[in-house]
Design a protein around this motif. Structure first.
Motif, PDB file in Angstrom:
ATOM      1  N   TRP A  19       1.014  -1.107   0.019  1.00  0.00           N
ATOM      2  CA  TRP A  19       0.093  -0.021  -0.053  1.00  0.00           C
ATOM      3  C   TRP A  19       0.872   0.954   0.217  1.00  0.00           C
ATOM      4  CZ3 TRP A  19      -4.852  -0.343  -1.874  1.00  0.00           C
ATOM      5  CH2 TRP A  19      -5.269  -1.265  -1.659  1.00  0.00           C
ATOM      6  N   PHE A  20       1.857   1.043   0.808  1.00  0.00           N
ATOM      7  CA  PHE A  20       3.017   2.192   0.521  1.00  0.00           C
ATOM      8  C   PHE A  20       3.510   2.496  -0.845  1.00  0.00           C
ATOM      9  CE2 PHE A  20       7.543   3.072   0.337  1.00  0.00           C
ATOM     10  CZ  PHE A  20       7.537   4.512   0.657  1.00  0.00           C
ATOM     11  N   LEU A  21       3.736   1.390  -1.404  1.00  0.00           N
ATOM     12  CA  LEU A  21       4.202   1.607  -2.998  1.00  0.00           C
ATOM     13  C   LEU A  21       3.114   1.904  -3.875  1.00  0.00           C
ATOM     14  CD1 LEU A  21       6.665   1.009  -4.939  1.00  0.00           C
ATOM     15  CD2 LEU A  21       5.362  -1.079  -5.236  1.00  0.00           C
ATOM     16  N   ALA A  22       2.049   1.744  -3.606  1.00  0.00           N
ATOM     17  CA  ALA A  22       0.808   2.007  -4.617  1.00  0.00           C
ATOM     18  C   ALA A  22       0.380   3.628  -4.331  1.00  0.00           C
ATOM     19  CB  ALA A  22      -0.498   1.386  -3.974  1.00  0.00           C
ATOM     20  N   ASP A  23       0.654   4.147  -2.852  1.00  0.00           N
ATOM     21  CA  ASP A  23       0.429   5.363  -2.869  1.00  0.00           C
ATOM     22  C   ASP A  23       1.517   6.153  -3.421  1.00  0.00           C
ATOM     23  OD1 ASP A  23      -0.577   7.567  -1.009  1.00  0.00           O
ATOM     24  OD2 ASP A  23       1.405   7.390   0.052  1.00  0.00           O
ATOM     25  N   TRP A  24       2.742   5.844  -3.415  1.00  0.00           N
ATOM     26  CA  TRP A  24       3.997   6.437  -3.984  1.00  0.00           C
ATOM     27  C   TRP A  24       3.782   6.503  -5.442  1.00  0.00           C
ATOM     28  CZ3 TRP A  24       7.637   6.759  -7.330  1.00  0.00           C
ATOM     29  CH2 TRP A  24       8.869   7.317  -7.306  1.00  0.00           C
ATOM     30  N   PHE A  25       3.240   5.182  -5.930  1.00  0.00           N
ATOM     31  CA  PHE A  25       2.861   5.434  -7.313  1.00  0.00           C
ATOM     32  C   PHE A  25       1.800   6.723  -7.777  1.00  0.00           C
ATOM     33  CE2 PHE A  25       3.646   0.658  -8.334  1.00  0.00           C
ATOM     34  CZ  PHE A  25       4.888   0.673  -8.284  1.00  0.00           C
ATOM     35  N   ASP A  26       0.813   6.658  -6.732  1.00  0.00           N
ATOM     36  CA  ASP A  26      -0.184   7.752  -6.941  1.00  0.00           C
ATOM     37  C   ASP A  26       0.534   8.995  -7.142  1.00  0.00           C
ATOM     38  OD1 ASP A  26      -2.942   7.948  -7.313  1.00  0.00           O
ATOM     39  OD2 ASP A  26      -2.936   8.599  -5.107  1.00  0.00           O
ATOM     40  N   ARG A  27       1.277   9.155  -5.930  1.00  0.00           N
ATOM     41  CA  ARG A  27       1.858  10.800  -5.890  1.00  0.00           C
ATOM     42  C   ARG A  27       2.932  10.963  -6.868  1.00  0.00           C
ATOM     43  NH1 ARG A  27       5.005  10.598  -1.626  1.00  0.00           N
ATOM     44  NH2 ARG A  27       4.681   8.307  -0.991  1.00  0.00           N
ATOM     45  N   ASN A  28       3.453  10.320  -7.518  1.00  0.00           N
ATOM     46  CA  ASN A  28       4.219  10.470  -8.575  1.00  0.00           C
ATOM     47  C   ASN A  28       4.218  10.052 -10.070  1.00  0.00           C
ATOM     48  OD1 ASN A  28       6.754  11.337  -6.733  1.00  0.00           O
ATOM     49  ND2 ASN A  28       5.936   9.808  -5.880  1.00  0.00           N
ATOM     50  N   GLY A  29       2.961   9.998 -10.337  1.00  0.00           N
ATOM     51  CA  GLY A  29       2.310  10.044 -11.709  1.00  0.00           C
ATOM     52  C   GLY A  29       2.526   8.749 -12.265  1.00  0.00           C
ATOM     53  N   LEU A  30       2.273   7.371 -11.564  1.00  0.00           N
ATOM     54  CA  LEU A  30       2.453   6.322 -12.046  1.00  0.00           C
ATOM     55  C   LEU A  30       0.911   5.722 -11.691  1.00  0.00           C
ATOM     56  CD1 LEU A  30       5.909   4.967 -11.124  1.00  0.00           C
ATOM     57  CD2 LEU A  30       5.234   5.632 -13.431  1.00  0.00           C
ATOM     58  N   THR A  31       0.269   5.060 -12.530  1.00  0.00           N
ATOM     59  CA  THR A  31      -0.873   4.373 -12.378  1.00  0.00           C
ATOM     60  C   THR A  31      -0.790   2.840 -11.898  1.00  0.00           C
ATOM     61  OG1 THR A  31      -1.663   5.391 -14.369  1.00  0.00           O
ATOM     62  CG2 THR A  31      -3.028   3.711 -13.609  1.00  0.00           C
ATOM     63  N   THR A  32      -1.423   2.656 -10.753  1.00  0.00           N
ATOM     64  CA  THR A  32      -1.316   1.371 -10.147  1.00  0.00           C
ATOM     65  C   THR A  32      -2.298   0.184 -10.620  1.00  0.00           C
ATOM     66  OG1 THR A  32      -0.481   2.235  -8.000  1.00  0.00           O
ATOM     67  CG2 THR A  32      -1.327   0.172  -7.959  1.00  0.00           C
ATOM     68  N   THR A  33      -1.880  -0.836 -11.026  1.00  0.00           N
ATOM     69  CA  THR A  33      -2.624  -1.840 -11.507  1.00  0.00           C
ATOM     70  C   THR A  33      -2.257  -3.056 -10.897  1.00  0.00           C
ATOM     71  OG1 THR A  33      -1.404  -2.186 -13.570  1.00  0.00           O
ATOM     72  CG2 THR A  33      -3.637  -0.965 -13.661  1.00  0.00           C
ATOM     73  N   VAL A  34      -2.912  -4.308 -10.496  1.00  0.00           N
ATOM     74  CA  VAL A  34      -2.450  -5.529  -9.893  1.00  0.00           C
ATOM     75  C   VAL A  34      -3.297  -6.609 -10.692  1.00  0.00           C
ATOM     76  CG1 VAL A  34      -2.717  -6.898  -7.934  1.00  0.00           C
ATOM     77  CG2 VAL A  34      -2.537  -4.436  -7.630  1.00  0.00           C
ATOM     78  N   ASP A  35      -2.477  -7.533 -11.076  1.00  0.00           N
ATOM     79  CA  ASP A  35      -2.871  -8.556 -11.657  1.00  0.00           C
ATOM     80  C   ASP A  35      -3.363  -9.782 -10.879  1.00  0.00           C
ATOM     81  OD1 ASP A  35      -0.715 -10.230 -11.209  1.00  0.00           O
ATOM     82  OD2 ASP A  35       0.246 -10.013 -13.283  1.00  0.00           O
ATOM     83  N   ALA A  36      -3.731 -10.899 -11.672  1.00  0.00           N
ATOM     84  CA  ALA A  36      -4.448 -12.058 -10.593  1.00  0.00           C
ATOM     85  C   ALA A  36      -3.750 -12.548  -9.643  1.00  0.00           C
ATOM     86  CB  ALA A  36      -5.201 -12.983 -11.533  1.00  0.00           C
ATOM     87  N   VAL A  37      -2.422 -12.714 -10.053  1.00  0.00           N
ATOM     88  CA  VAL A  37      -1.316 -13.155  -8.865  1.00  0.00           C
ATOM     89  C   VAL A  37      -0.770 -12.246  -8.006  1.00  0.00           C
ATOM     90  CG1 VAL A  37      -1.229 -15.271 -10.153  1.00  0.00           C
ATOM     91  CG2 VAL A  37       0.351 -13.841 -10.599  1.00  0.00           C
ATOM     92  N   GLY A  38      -1.253 -10.991  -8.121  1.00  0.00           N
ATOM     93  CA  GLY A  38      -0.806 -10.007  -7.223  1.00  0.00           C
ATOM     94  C   GLY A  38       0.582  -9.174  -7.645  1.00  0.00           C
ATOM     95  N   ASN A  39       1.100  -9.478  -8.989  1.00  0.00           N
ATOM     96  CA  ASN A  39       2.149  -8.705  -9.442  1.00  0.00           C
ATOM     97  C   ASN A  39       1.450  -7.359  -9.439  1.00  0.00           C
ATOM     98  OD1 ASN A  39       3.895 -10.630  -9.993  1.00  0.00           O
ATOM     99  ND2 ASN A  39       2.932 -11.256 -11.793  1.00  0.00           N
ATOM    100  N   MET A  40       2.243  -6.414  -9.055  1.00  0.00           N
ATOM    101  CA  MET A  40       1.875  -4.957  -8.957  1.00  0.00           C
ATOM    102  C   MET A  40       2.424  -3.868  -9.944  1.00  0.00           C
ATOM    103  SD  MET A  40       2.091  -3.366  -5.155  1.00  0.00           S
ATOM    104  CE  MET A  40       1.725  -1.661  -5.340  1.00  0.00           C
ATOM    105  N   TYR A  41       2.031  -3.187 -10.743  1.00  0.00           N
ATOM    106  CA  TYR A  41       2.511  -2.450 -11.493  1.00  0.00           C
ATOM    107  C   TYR A  41       2.286  -0.834 -11.496  1.00  0.00           C
ATOM    108  CZ  TYR A  41       1.905  -6.944 -14.394  1.00  0.00           C
ATOM    109  OH  TYR A  41       1.809  -8.322 -14.552  1.00  0.00           O
ATOM    110  N   GLY A  42       3.240   0.041 -11.626  1.00  0.00           N
ATOM    111  CA  GLY A  42       3.003   1.390 -11.492  1.00  0.00           C
ATOM    112  C   GLY A  42       3.316   2.202 -12.910  1.00  0.00           C
ATOM    113  N   SER A  43       2.539   2.140 -13.717  1.00  0.00           N
ATOM    114  CA  SER A  43       2.635   2.378 -15.180  1.00  0.00           C
ATOM    115  C   SER A  43       2.340   3.844 -15.615  1.00  0.00           C
ATOM    116  CB  SER A  43       2.035   1.280 -15.984  1.00  0.00           C
ATOM    117  OG  SER A  43       0.744   1.682 -15.945  1.00  0.00           O
ATOM    118  N   ILE A  44       3.252   4.163 -16.558  1.00  0.00           N
ATOM    119  CA  ILE A  44       2.958   5.789 -17.369  1.00  0.00           C
ATOM    120  C   ILE A  44       3.060   5.284 -18.943  1.00  0.00           C
ATOM    121  CG2 ILE A  44       5.283   6.404 -17.162  1.00  0.00           C
ATOM    122  CD1 ILE A  44       4.061   8.955 -16.943  1.00  0.00           C
TER     123      ILE A  44
END
Lengths: 419, 419
Positions: free
Chosen positions: A35-60
């Motif tokens: 959740w810290f990382l997702a918040d970091w993505f959010d604050r820094n212009g990256l979009t958080t997505t999560v796939d079915a096995v929990g891989n977390m992406y912060g993309s642009i």
């Protein structure tokens, strides 16, 4: 927002009293780090997505419809482990992405591909086996539905554990065009040589064995020795046989040990009926690994008091990272004025999986005394920061298309065929 | 109500698929077996009381104010164990008491003492350590308050576990004047010789060690072998050293093994940092046990890769059962026409505790192939029934005062002093 401040915050999730972390995959502490990382993505212009096995992406997305340069590692840890293994690579990826986005915005990098930071699920494999789980699904080596059914020792499935922390996602995995990862070396070579950056050319070959020793339960205080079939005695011989293997080859050529070892019924006055264990054998030389394999099987075949079954014996072959990636990294290090050398990785990494499908660059920074999977794990701050600089330059070159163009073409034509 | 029918019912509590029982102390299945016994007492003229540490008594007062002949064993089992160990002795005691009450009622036995069947709490020690817990409190070797605080691996206290099954009692322990117990031999001697009854003259000497092997956590796949301090390698050497001890003496003179063995952090790719283990060494000859003790310490002292601490090393000395009890049993067997012999007990029993405070008679019936602490444990029905006959005769003689008179005098004068 400095890298070291963020790293201190990240290291607080699952922190141990002795300066390490205990943050196994999909535990509450892993959830907090995510959740810290997702918040970091959010604050820094990256979009958080999560796939079915929990891989977390912060993309642009720089180039609509283009595939992604992925950069990342994993936030999960071994039990009572160090704070650098994996977590450093994820946070370095986030900071590198932030800087590359700035470069793109001010025009110093012209992007050919999009960019995503990734936190792979369950690299360590201590809670849920096997290891390299999220990246294994990503490259198609594992089936997601199978993986979601894997249970920990308490009978909790991957699916439920991910749901409990809010990371059983429904997003698609991204199209990857290339991948890069930075990690602590977990060996002593860079520190001993005074070199800052390791550029990995191949992984050591490894064999992972799951073994069950079957004995017969009896009374420690009443069963005559000649009548015993003591699973722990048989298993102890195998532990020592694995250690003995390492003395049969020149120093440093073979590693072998048993990490997981469970005794049943495990009562003070009962002769053990069963031991299960996981043996880990690795070598830089595939021929040495095969010789060790034969020697281990021969040692096991000598057991007469107990019955030993080899439940699995998985080979992770030594394979090379693409030379175009190695050369890209060498040029980047040279341009940055950082000392560097080519080397092998003894440990497994998610990049070992990714290199099977895309050009992949694996980078190391020094580990003090080579210590890893321990609270004593340490990489000096200056090396951490040099690593972020190196990773940033590497990602910038990958985003501008120095490698991966052939892969992108392949993805595009596959996309065309699908239409 | 036949003995074998009752025994089949008792064996159903915690029954395993392979014909054994899994009924560790103060578990739900132990609770079910205890409620069955309490109901049995109720239906057969015995009054159920339970003391603070869960020892269960089914008593009858023949002589107001007189002390009690106790007869019993334990209903708890090891994990995946046999159905005879302990449970046979408790049910045989109940049936013997029933028959002795009938003899008293029809005047063929004139009681000098009262009579109580007893089910001792936690003889096995697999869930809560140490073993022989309830009888240890009874004889004053352990303090009840300390025992109630002991926890299992899940952190549950003895007090809470007993409360959960309704057996944390408030009744006083009974005044004992003598004790008898019947048990399966757990060794092959009676069966091999074709003898029906074993009369125990002394217990084997035993040493129980709690040992911790301290290594250093590191990475199985990246730590050079020379830098490792592998707790599992060190611990495996100790397991084999314990086995090696048994080859240093004439066959059958020394038993040694490791039953409990826990590895930390126990992850497939982490070199273990710690192993805890319980070593059990026994001999009929106290001098042999002491020689083995010195040899084991010497073997442990050779460890250099790891640090070994001996957390405890408890000696259970070889001590004799009172000769008056042995002679009483011999006369009873002779009068009944049952074959018998004197022998030692290799295993520990609650009677080993009781004999420290009252005259105690310990009886054995044959174990097929000497197998015990195993689902394969077996005593033939005819031997079970002969054992009940033998125990009944023994209890009758104890109730009429053939042994224990001196003890009763001692109890009376202690009571006088207290007034």
């Amino acid at each position: 927002m400095t890298f070291l401040d963020d790293f201190a915050t990240l290291s607080s999730f699952g922190a141990t009293a002795n300066g390490g972390v205990h943050r196994e995959a999909a535990t509450a502490d892993d959830g907090r780090a995510r959740w810290f990382l997702a918040d970091w993505f959010d604050r820094n212009g990256l979009t958080t997505t999560v796939d079915a096995v929990g891989n977390m992406y912060g993309s642009i997305e720089f180039v609509p419809g283009a595939p992604y340069v992925l950069v990342g590692s994993h936030l999960d840890s071994q039990p009572t482990a160090g704070k650098y293994d994996g977590a450093y690579g994820v946070l370095a990826a986030a900071h590198a992405a932030y800087q590359v986005i700035e470069c793109v915005e001010r025009g110093s990098v012209t992007p050919q591909f999009n960019l995503a930071v990734v936190n792979w699920f369950n690299e360590e494999g201590s809670r849920f086996s096997p290891s390299l789980m999220g990246s294994g699904v990503f490259i198609g080596k594992f089936d997601a539905d199978d993986i979601l059914k894997v249970t920990d020792r308490g009978g909790i499935t991957v699916r439920d554990a991910l749901s409990d922390i809010g990371f059983h996602g429904e997003d698609q995995q991204l199209d990857a065009v290339s991948y890069t990862e930075i990690h602590i070396e977990q060996g002593p070579i860079l520190e001993q040589e005074g070199t800052t950056i390791g550029i990995v050319t191949a992984n050591w070959a490894a064999r992972k064995y799951s073994i069950t020793v079957h004995g017969e339960q009896s009374h420690t205080g009443a069963t005559h020795m000649a009548l015993r079939h003591d699973a722990l005695v048989g298993a102890s011989k195998i532990v020592l046989a694995a250690r003995e293997l390492t003395t049969q080859f020149p120093d440093g050529l073979l590693l072998a040990s048993v990490g997981q070892f469970d005794v049943e019924p495990n009562s003070p006055i009962v002769v053990p009926s069963k031991v299960t264990m996981a043996i880990d054998v690795r070598s830089s030389d595939p021929d040495v690994l095969e010789q060790a394999h034969d020697m281990l099987l021969a040692a096991i075949a000598q057991e007469t008091e107990v019955h030993v079954s080899i439940d699995s014996s998985a080979l992770r072959p030594s394979t090379s990272y693409q030379s175009e990636g190695v050369e890209l990294a060498e040029e980047a290090a040279k341009d940055l004025g950082l000392s560097y050398r080519r080397m092998l990785t003894m440990a497994g990494h998610d990049s070992v999986n990714l290199k099977d499908i895309v050009p992949t660059v694996m980078l190391f920074v020094p580990s003090v005394d080579g210590i890893s999977h321990s609270e004593k794990e340490l990489t000096r701050d200056s090396d951490l920061l040099d690593g972020v600089t190196m990773l940033t330059e590497t990602v910038a070159r990958m985003v501008r298309g120095d490698i991966g163009v052939a892969k992108a073409t392949e993805l595009t034509s596959a996309g065309s065929r699908q239409r």
